[in-house]
Design a protein around this motif. Sequence first.
Motif, PDB file in Angstrom:
ATOM      1  N   ARG A  67      42.496  28.754  28.572  1.00  0.00           N
ATOM      2  CA  ARG A  67      42.608  27.445  29.232  1.00  0.00           C
ATOM      3  C   ARG A  67      43.943  27.263  29.944  1.00  0.00           C
ATOM      4  O   ARG A  67      44.045  26.464  30.879  1.00  0.00           O
ATOM      5  N   ILE A  68      44.999  27.995  29.481  1.00  0.00           N
ATOM      6  CA  ILE A  68      46.320  27.758  30.065  1.00  0.00           C
ATOM      7  C   ILE A  68      46.711  28.819  31.089  1.00  0.00           C
ATOM      8  O   ILE A  68      47.785  28.748  31.689  1.00  0.00           O
ATOM      9  N   ILE A  69      45.874  29.853  31.285  1.00  0.00           N
ATOM     10  CA  ILE A  69      46.184  30.916  32.246  1.00  0.00           C
ATOM     11  C   ILE A  69      45.622  30.546  33.608  1.00  0.00           C
ATOM     12  O   ILE A  69      44.468  30.112  33.724  1.00  0.00           O
ATOM     13  N   PHE A  70      46.422  30.716  34.658  1.00  0.00           N
ATOM     14  CA  PHE A  70      45.980  30.413  36.016  1.00  0.00           C
ATOM     15  C   PHE A  70      44.717  31.229  36.315  1.00  0.00           C
ATOM     16  O   PHE A  70      44.670  32.434  36.045  1.00  0.00           O
ATOM     17  N   PRO A  71      43.681  30.591  36.853  1.00  0.00           N
ATOM     18  CA  PRO A  71      42.395  31.280  37.045  1.00  0.00           C
ATOM     19  C   PRO A  71      42.495  32.624  37.771  1.00  0.00           C
ATOM     20  O   PRO A  71      41.817  33.580  37.402  1.00  0.00           O
ATOM     21  N   ASP A  72      43.360  32.699  38.799  1.00  0.00           N
ATOM     22  CA  ASP A  72      43.475  33.952  39.555  1.00  0.00           C
ATOM     23  C   ASP A  72      44.112  35.077  38.738  1.00  0.00           C
ATOM     24  O   ASP A  72      43.988  36.252  39.092  1.00  0.00           O
ATOM     25  N   ASP A  73      44.812  34.716  37.642  1.00  0.00           N
ATOM     26  CA  ASP A  73      45.487  35.725  36.813  1.00  0.00           C
ATOM     27  C   ASP A  73      44.672  36.103  35.578  1.00  0.00           C
ATOM     28  O   ASP A  73      44.999  37.073  34.893  1.00  0.00           O
ATOM     29  N   LEU A  74      43.613  35.350  35.298  1.00  0.00           N
ATOM     30  CA  LEU A  74      42.902  35.512  34.026  1.00  0.00           C
ATOM     31  C   LEU A  74      42.211  36.865  33.906  1.00  0.00           C
ATOM     32  O   LEU A  74      42.316  37.534  32.867  1.00  0.00           O
ATOM     33  N   GLU A  75      41.513  37.315  34.938  1.00  0.00           N
ATOM     34  CA  GLU A  75      40.758  38.565  34.845  1.00  0.00           C
ATOM     35  C   GLU A  75      41.686  39.755  34.581  1.00  0.00           C
ATOM     36  O   GLU A  75      41.409  40.590  33.711  1.00  0.00           O
ATOM     37  N   ARG A  76      42.801  39.800  35.299  1.00  0.00           N
ATOM     38  CA  ARG A  76      43.744  40.901  35.086  1.00  0.00           C
ATOM     39  C   ARG A  76      44.374  40.827  33.699  1.00  0.00           C
ATOM     40  O   ARG A  76      44.591  41.846  33.044  1.00  0.00           O
ATOM     41  N   ASP A  77      44.640  39.605  33.224  1.00  0.00           N
ATOM     42  CA  ASP A  77      45.190  39.428  31.884  1.00  0.00           C
ATOM     43  C   ASP A  77      44.247  40.000  30.834  1.00  0.00           C
ATOM     44  O   ASP A  77      44.675  40.727  29.930  1.00  0.00           O
ATOM     45  N   LEU A  78      42.971  39.704  30.958  1.00  0.00           N
ATOM     46  CA  LEU A  78      41.982  40.196  29.989  1.00  0.00           C
ATOM     47  C   LEU A  78      41.874  41.717  30.036  1.00  0.00           C
ATOM     48  O   LEU A  78      41.782  42.384  29.002  1.00  0.00           O
ATOM     49  N   GLN A  79      41.901  42.284  31.250  1.00  0.00           N
ATOM     50  CA  GLN A  79      41.811  43.734  31.382  1.00  0.00           C
ATOM     51  C   GLN A  79      42.982  44.432  30.702  1.00  0.00           C
ATOM     52  O   GLN A  79      42.808  45.401  29.942  1.00  0.00           O
ATOM     53  N   LEU A  80      44.191  43.937  30.963  1.00  0.00           N
ATOM     54  CA  LEU A  80      45.381  44.556  30.378  1.00  0.00           C
ATOM     55  C   LEU A  80      45.416  44.376  28.865  1.00  0.00           C
ATOM     56  O   LEU A  80      45.818  45.284  28.124  1.00  0.00           O
ATOM     57  N   TRP A  81      45.000  43.197  28.379  1.00  0.00           N
ATOM     58  CA  TRP A  81      45.010  42.928  26.940  1.00  0.00           C
ATOM     59  C   TRP A  81      44.016  43.822  26.209  1.00  0.00           C
ATOM     60  O   TRP A  81      44.325  44.398  25.163  1.00  0.00           O
ATOM     61  N   HIS A  82      42.823  43.984  26.766  1.00  0.00           N
ATOM     62  CA  HIS A  82      41.826  44.865  26.154  1.00  0.00           C
ATOM     63  C   HIS A  82      42.298  46.323  26.167  1.00  0.00           C
ATOM     64  O   HIS A  82      42.058  47.067  25.212  1.00  0.00           O
ATOM     65  N   HIS A  83      42.987  46.714  27.224  1.00  0.00           N
ATOM     66  CA  HIS A  83      43.532  48.077  27.300  1.00  0.00           C
ATOM     67  C   HIS A  83      44.577  48.297  26.212  1.00  0.00           C
ATOM     68  O   HIS A  83      44.597  49.354  25.558  1.00  0.00           O
ATOM     69  N   SER A  84      45.441  47.296  25.986  1.00  0.00           N
ATOM     70  CA  SER A  84      46.462  47.409  24.943  1.00  0.00           C
ATOM     71  C   SER A  84      45.831  47.473  23.560  1.00  0.00           C
ATOM     72  O   SER A  84      46.251  48.259  22.704  1.00  0.00           O
ATOM     73  N   LEU A  85      44.806  46.652  23.319  1.00  0.00           N
ATOM     74  CA  LEU A  85      44.123  46.670  22.022  1.00  0.00           C
ATOM     75  C   LEU A  85      43.475  48.022  21.757  1.00  0.00           C
ATOM     76  O   LEU A  85      43.443  48.510  20.625  1.00  0.00           O
TER      77      LEU A  85
END
Length: 522
Positions: free
Chosen positions: A185-203
């Motif tokens: 909810r607090i991540i800018f919409p244009d940044d959300l998809e990349r955030d999820l991709q990088l986070w899943h890669h780190s996990l």
Amino acid sequence: KQIEASEKRFSNILSQSLMAIGILKGPEMVITSGNEPFIKILGKGNDIFDKPLLEVLPEMKDQLFPEMLNKVYKTGIPLALPETKAIINRNGKEKECYFNLVYQPYRDVDDTIIGITVFATEITEQVFAKKLVEESEVKFRILSETIPNMIWAATPDGQKYFFNKYFLDYTGLSFEELKGVGMHRIIFPDDLERDLQLWHHSLKTGKDFVMEKRLRHHDGTYRWHLSKGIAQKDPHGNITGWIGSNTEIENQKKFTQELETKVKERTAELQTSNEELKQTNEQLDQFAHVASHDLQEPLRKILTFSLRLQDKHKEELSTEVKSYLNKIEGASSRMSTLIRDLLNYSRLLQHEKLFTSVNLNEVLKNIINDFELDIAEKKAVIKVDTLPTIEAIPLQMNQLFYNIINNALKFSKGNATPLITITSRTLPEKEIGKYPGLNASTTYFEIVFKDNGIGFEQQYDKQIFTIFQRLHDNEKYIGTGIGLALCKKVIENHHGIIFVNSKKNKGAAFHIILPLNKHLDK
């Protein structure tokens, strides 16, 4: 016989058990038997049997164990003491230990209590490790609440279970609102998809999570943050959790954007400046053409007619007129030389990139041939080392050697045979650092032109390389003051160094340092 068999079976069980087991009999709690783990826990060696417990472990007297044993002995009720602290004197040193204990009544065949069976497992290392984790957790929480950063913690699979106060205050949301997918909810919409991709890669890989993204402030505005997440791992490399932070970089981001804008504007200005330089260079080319043709032609005529007057009317001309004609001839020659030198210098300003392999021995040989008459007239002696072959601009190397040899011959002492010594060496790596501007990873050669001429005061060592600067009488030593300035420009074009050491009436030594290979500034 049945009792003996039972005792034997019990003794076998006792000796084979990995748990520490010992039997204490009577109200004195005499140690009648115990397996190896039990003996090891007490830390007193094998001489413990048939002795009261407090005689073997006097340090237990003021601890809770005698009371607890007594209670079990009298009531017959088993007692469990998990994670119980004990101070035991082992090998002459008191140590803090922890145990999981069970006290079980030990009964005779008539069911009367005759002692206690002790079951013990030492868990000292586990307790200390647990304490360290708990202390670390407390310190982490205290630290996270004192720094002005958004701190979070997550389980190995990425589930957030902690947000510090600053995080909650910044977003204006509660822990319940943020946990799970609430962070989205607090991540800018244009940044959300990349955030999820990088986070899943780190996990998946255990690699650090690093990203610049915009997060929503409680006032509804989005601000840039540097978001990081680092995996916490056990000694075996297994991920035990994640700790992360979000640091606001809004001001830095604005500064970077402003800087990029200014760089673009400046680049556009420089492109315009480059166009102007091109036009200037074209004008210089035109000037060079005029200087080499249109200006030289009138001078040639002046010189030609002056010589004709002297040849055809030699007898008719007065001494005064002859003097004037000589001055006209000298001035015309000097003007012609000046124009030629200026033309050569202007060509150097264009910084030709015509680098090729140049054998400096051949260059020097040709220059010495050019000065053959002057050398013979002055009976000059020239001693030459073997010079290197380098990447250079042939014409400019020719100009460099020409001007230095010419300088040495011109400023020779009239009462001494001119001696010019030319030496060469590879510049040692340890000396390269002494000269600003040289590249430590490049091979350099030092060539020294040493003469025994009139020299000059060392304080003028920089002045002589300045265009139109002269140290000596213009009438006695003819020149334009351009030759050494041209040498300096040639050396600069080749990313080398030139300097001179001199004393008045003691000659001069010109040091030239040139790279082996073409070396351009980045």
